[in-house]
Enzyme design. Sequence first.
Site, PDB file in Angstrom:
ATOM      1  N   LYS A 202       0.778  -1.255   0.159  1.00 53.48           N
ATOM      2  CA  LYS A 202       0.083   0.074   0.275  1.00 53.48           C
ATOM      3  C   LYS A 202       0.890   1.406  -0.058  1.00 53.48           C
ATOM      4  CE  LYS A 202      -4.266  -1.676   0.196  1.00 53.48           C
ATOM      5  NZ  LYS A 202      -5.130  -1.477  -0.764  1.00 53.48           N
TER       6      LYS A 202
ATOM      7  N   LYS B 172     -14.301  -6.605  -7.297  1.00 50.44           N
ATOM      8  CA  LYS B 172     -14.493  -6.996  -5.650  1.00 50.44           C
ATOM      9  C   LYS B 172     -16.044  -7.087  -5.461  1.00 50.44           C
ATOM     10  CE  LYS B 172     -10.435  -4.361  -4.038  1.00 50.44           C
ATOM     11  NZ  LYS B 172     -10.088  -3.091  -3.230  1.00 50.44           N
TER      12      LYS B 172
END
Length: 330
Positions: free
Chosen positions: A152, A250
């Site tokens: 990230k 997702k």
Amino acid sequence: MTQELTLDLRVERFPYHQPFRISGHVFTETALLVAELSDGTHVGRGEGAGVYYLGDDIGHMLAEATRVRNAIERGAARADLQQLLPPGGARNALDCAYWDLEAKQAGRPVWELAGLKPPRALRSTLTLGADSAGNMAKAALAIDPEAPIKVKLTGDLSDDIARVVAIRTARPHAWIGVDANQGYDIATLAKLLPVLVDTKVAQLEQPLKRGREADLDGLKRPLPFVADESAVTLADTATLVGRFDVVNIKLDKCGGLTEGLAIARQARKLGLEVMVGNMMGTSLSMAPSFVLGQLCDIVDLDGPTFLARDRVPAVEYRGGMIHCPAEIWG
């Protein structure tokens, strides 16, 4: 003939081991909408974590699912959800509950109902939340050495460069992908890309803000670009061609396994690679995503690894793979 059902909705909260930081956000728990559909004999379950950057929080999910309760209990079918609800966590929870119920009613697993081959264990990334370069390098050494690494970023160019270099130094042979979570603009992205190439990063996820996709027109992509926030629904998929190389599906974004499978098949037709990700749910979220993962090139289903507790039974992570026992769901 319609079938009358009973729908139970509840909110469950799962705290994290420690705060999880990405570009612009720090998370400490996942709040989940759990849906249970019963025909009086069988019960189907699903859960939704929502989509934080679209305002799809737990209150919104609960309100949306409650709004369609009467239609569902009067006999609406899974296919009807596509019209009853927009994409999001509520539709995901309900869609997955329908799939689970249908599988139990038919005595056949979801993967078979979906026309897929028997599921296999999948190589899944493990994610490093944004931290100092040194701490992230230590974290990279502490995780399963066989697992691919997802990193990230925060959008701070100098810090992100230090993070990537430190992790690559610590793990010289690992597969590394980075996720910018909309943290860059086209100017700063141009400065980041050479570093990603030099450190042999495998892919860059969502560099620019949702809505700024046209800024990528004409940009040479020296590594695969992955669309996440830019790819919410099936309708978004065709717009990605020429700007991205991979679509990250997702179930919380697209509203369930039904649309997730449709996106994967459409993406293939368009020449895009397919990734399955997650919004940090429990194993009850990972199980339907694991079914979708059977169609995917890249798998990022590590959400339960961040939770202080998971459901029982739970998915298992070993040897760089996610294993999903059939008794969890579907």
